[in-house]
Design an enzyme around this catalytic site. Structure first.
Site, mmCIF file in Angstrom:
data_model
loop_
_atom_site.group_PDB
_atom_site.id
_atom_site.type_symbol
_atom_site.label_atom_id
_atom_site.label_comp_id
_atom_site.label_asym_id
_atom_site.label_seq_id
_atom_site.Cartn_x
_atom_site.Cartn_y
_atom_site.Cartn_z
ATOM 1 N N GLU A 1 -19.775 4.964 0.065
ATOM 2 C CA GLU A 1 -19.103 4.428 -1.127
ATOM 3 C C GLU A 1 -19.933 4.589 -2.394
ATOM 4 O OE1 GLU A 1 -19.206 2.897 1.808
ATOM 5 O OE2 GLU A 1 -17.092 2.917 2.390
ATOM 6 N N GLN B 1 -13.059 -6.759 7.106
ATOM 7 C CA GLN B 1 -12.271 -5.843 6.259
ATOM 8 C C GLN B 1 -11.587 -6.559 5.086
ATOM 9 O OE1 GLN B 1 -13.849 -4.171 8.750
ATOM 10 N NE2 GLN B 1 -12.464 -2.482 8.335
ATOM 11 N N ASP C 1 -7.277 -6.900 11.600
ATOM 12 C CA ASP C 1 -8.588 -6.238 11.532
ATOM 13 C C ASP C 1 -9.721 -7.224 11.271
ATOM 14 O OD1 ASP C 1 -7.977 -3.653 12.224
ATOM 15 O OD2 ASP C 1 -7.472 -3.044 10.188
ATOM 16 N N ARG D 1 0.830 -1.216 0.000
ATOM 17 C CA ARG D 1 0.000 0.000 0.000
ATOM 18 C C ARG D 1 0.861 1.262 0.000
ATOM 19 N NH1 ARG D 1 -2.639 0.558 6.048
ATOM 20 N NH2 ARG D 1 -0.745 0.235 7.239
ATOM 21 N N ARG E 1 -2.006 -4.638 2.283
ATOM 22 C CA ARG E 1 -1.183 -4.133 3.396
ATOM 23 C C ARG E 1 0.152 -4.849 3.476
ATOM 24 N NH1 ARG E 1 -3.477 -2.585 9.189
ATOM 25 N NH2 ARG E 1 -1.266 -2.734 9.591
ATOM 26 N N PHE F 1 -15.390 -2.668 0.997
ATOM 27 C CA PHE F 1 -16.410 -1.622 1.130
ATOM 28 C C PHE F 1 -16.895 -1.150 -0.247
ATOM 29 C CE2 PHE F 1 -13.832 -0.561 5.144
ATOM 30 C CZ PHE F 1 -14.390 -1.637 5.800
#
Lengths: 277, 324
Positions: free
Chosen positions: B64, B127, B123, B16, B173, B89
């Site tokens: 979104e 997610q 998380d 990221r 990530r 999302f």
């Protein structure tokens, strides 16, 4: 550019639009006739009374005002208006909903000139218009965006997401027109999923609101001119309309939503009423 | 052993971060590029752009549907929007908006689906994007890119921006080790062979490319030469690379950090079945949601390691030999 017609000419335009919609949907044996009819005067004012700036011979003119038909099921009306405004030949209307034709059942961006957005799943038009305006501000273009939404559409969450954002951006370039015909597919809105107090909802989201008789082209035009002068906030014209306006038996029966007139006798009756209206 | 170690790959920083830097580069180079954020700029790393170019960064908030359509609208004045958020999302809240206003409209928008796969780790499953690429697969007009390392991420951001039309880019990530040198040849729709070999082919994307190279290094110690292909573009798929792999190596293992159901392995299997049926095995997530946890522990627990690829390679080779 939308020329300024006189009162009688505007009446004739509205009548011709209704006749075209009737013929197109009857030929297609489907299509949202009644939802198109409630918005005829709104689009007549917008396109043919000098409100919207456009060039039908240059559909992608960068400075054009945007018109987004958020209530995409009123596609027959949009096509009839665009044809009358000179974007394409009126003959295209008779290919509505046919395989191999660009005149899709709901508007698809890129299929027909003048269509600014793909709509048909409700709720997306205001957000799209916000994007156009944010973009215009960035590249220093000065145009307005007009969005036609339906009343049932106001049940969609995205409408309120976009309402919040437009107020946040103090979007005076945005004018939404709400075709408030009081019916959704399954029945009266007040019975199915009530919207009231609707004007207050928009006001509380930071919008300038005005109400108008949605079948009076002069009053709609005057109201839109007022809204053009609103500063630092988006505005909404809540146009009180009649679903199926112009055909008595359609006006009386909400189940015409999404149906075309197929019976030849009813077709003739409808045509006569429109011609005499 | 860390990912890429056996293959001798150099460690790097989270993908990221590379995305954020690469995006900043294209924003700097191309005045048409704008960046839209769903209030996750510090997680997706678009915050780098926001700091440098605040006037071209738009935080639309936690909405979104609105985010996607505002981005689509900006394309309507000739800008090139990068619409960014977590893939979960964007896809779960705005599938309809991506479908109509981006994919069906064929507009020139780019979507970053960050935090793909399970390696966001702690998380947890709400997610994680374990089904993201299957869902994006439902947009027939959309190019789908899954970079596997820093250099390919940089190249993908540039290629996506230059491409005329809708593109989905998966980010993560996880710190993916360096598979490529800086001058890699990255062409949309053209898979890269990152290791030659003719005994079998490992076709992977994302972090599974490094895992595939680790597996190939281990298999080489046993005298097995595995070809490793980085299939960084899921659509359009490089059919030629798949067919060549099937014909020349006679056995294929696919590896993806994604649900097997609807994953790229099944798409590759379709190409293989149509063109040159050979034994295949599939590394990916079985039907389950993953839990919170350390990313490397999760990869192990859910069988997404080089060891899992090796096991499948041995299986598929045994089947290949038996067929002979």
């Amino acid at each position: 550019m939308g020329s300024i017609a006189n009162k009688n000419e505007l009446k004739i335009i509205a009548r011709e639009l209704r006749l075209d919609i009737l013929e197109a949907t009857t030929k297609a044996e489907s299509g949202h006739l009644s939802s198109s009819f409630s918005s005829v005067e709104i689009l007549t004012a917008l396109f043919f009374n000098g409100i919207l700036r456009y060039r039908s011979d240059e559909p992608l003119w960068p400075e054009r005002d945007r018109f987004i038909m958020s209530k995409g099921h009123a596609a027959p009306l949009l096509y009839a208006v665009l044809a009358k405004a000179g974007y394409f030949s009126r003959d295209e209307l008779w290919r509505l909903r046919q395989a191999g034709s660009p005149v899709q059942g709901h508007p698809i961006l890129g299929c027909m000139p003048g269509v600014e957005a793909t709509t048909g799943s409700l709720g997306q038009g205001i957000s799209l218009a916000i994007g156009h305006i944010l973009g215009a501000r960035l590249i220093k273009k000065d145009f307005s965006a007009y969005v036609l939404i339906g009343d049932g559409e106001c049940q969609a969450g995205q409408i309120w997401e976009s309402a919040m954002a437009a107020a946040h951006y103090q979007m005076q370039e945005l004018i939404v027109i709400l075709d408030y015909n009081k019916f959704q597919e399954m029945g009266p809105i007040s019975r199915e999923m009530g919207l009231e107090p609707l004007t207050e909802k928009w006001q509380s989201f930071g919008w300038y609101t005005q109400e108008v008789d949605g079948h009076d082209v002069q009053k709609i035009s005057a109201a839109l001119k007022t809204l053009q002068e609103v500063k630092e906030k988006p505005s909404i014209l809540i146009a009180h309309t009649v679903k199926g306006k112009g055909i008595s038996f359609v006006e009386k029966d909400f189940t015409w939503h999404g149906r075309a007139i197929k019976d030849p006798e009813q077709y003739e009756m409808a045509k006569k009423e429109i011609l005499c209206g | 052993m860390r990912l890429g170690e056996h293959a001798g790959l150099k460690d790097s920083k989270p993908l990221r971060d590379i995305f954020g830097e690469a995006l900043l580069d294209v924003v700097r180079d191309n005045p048409k590029v704008v960046v839209l954020d769903g209030d996750l700029g510090n997680s997706t790393k678009t915050e780098l752009v926001r700091k440098a170019f605040p006037e071209r960064s738009f935080n639309i908030g936690i909405a979104e549907s609105n985010l996607v359509c505002i981005g689509a609208g900006m394309a309507g004045v000739g800008l090139i929007p990068w619409i960014t958020s977590f893939s979960s999302f964007l896809l779960c809240n705005a599938y309809d908006q991506i479908r109509l206003s981006v994919a069906m409209s064929k507009i020139n928008a780019k979507i970053l689906g960050s935090h793909g796969g399970i390696t966001l780790g702690k998380d947890g499953p709400t997610q994680m994007g374990i089904e993201d690429l299957a869902l994006v697969g439902g947009f027939p007009t959309m190019v789908i890119l899954v970079p596997c390392d820093p250099a390919s991420m940089r190249a993908a951001v540039r290629a996506a921006t230059d491409y005329e039309g809708p593109v989905w880019l998966r980010s993560s990530r996880y710190a993916m080790p360096e598979v490529y040198s800086q001058d890699l040849d990255f062409v949309i729709g053209k898979a890269n062979t990152v290791r030659e070999g003719n005994d079998l082919t490992i076709i992977a994307n994302g972090l599974m490319v490094a895992a595939g190279l680790d597996a190939a290094a281990e298999l080489a110690d046993e005298g097995i030469e595995a070809r490793v292909i980085d299939m960084h573009t899921l659509r359009p798929m490089d059919v030629e690379a798949i067919v060549s792999a099937a014909k020349e190596t006679g056995a294929i293992v696919t590896a993806e950090e994604h649900l097997l159901h609807g994953g790229f392995g099944s798409n590759i299997a379709r190409v293989v079945a149509e063109n040159c049926p050979v034994p295949m095995r599939f590394v990916g997530l079985e039907d389950t949601y993953v839990e919170s946890g350390d990313p490397d522990e999760l990869l192990k627990k859910y069988h997404l390691t080089s060891g899992d690829i090796e096991n499948m390679a041995r299986e598929v080779l045994a089947e290949k030999r038996k067929a002979k």
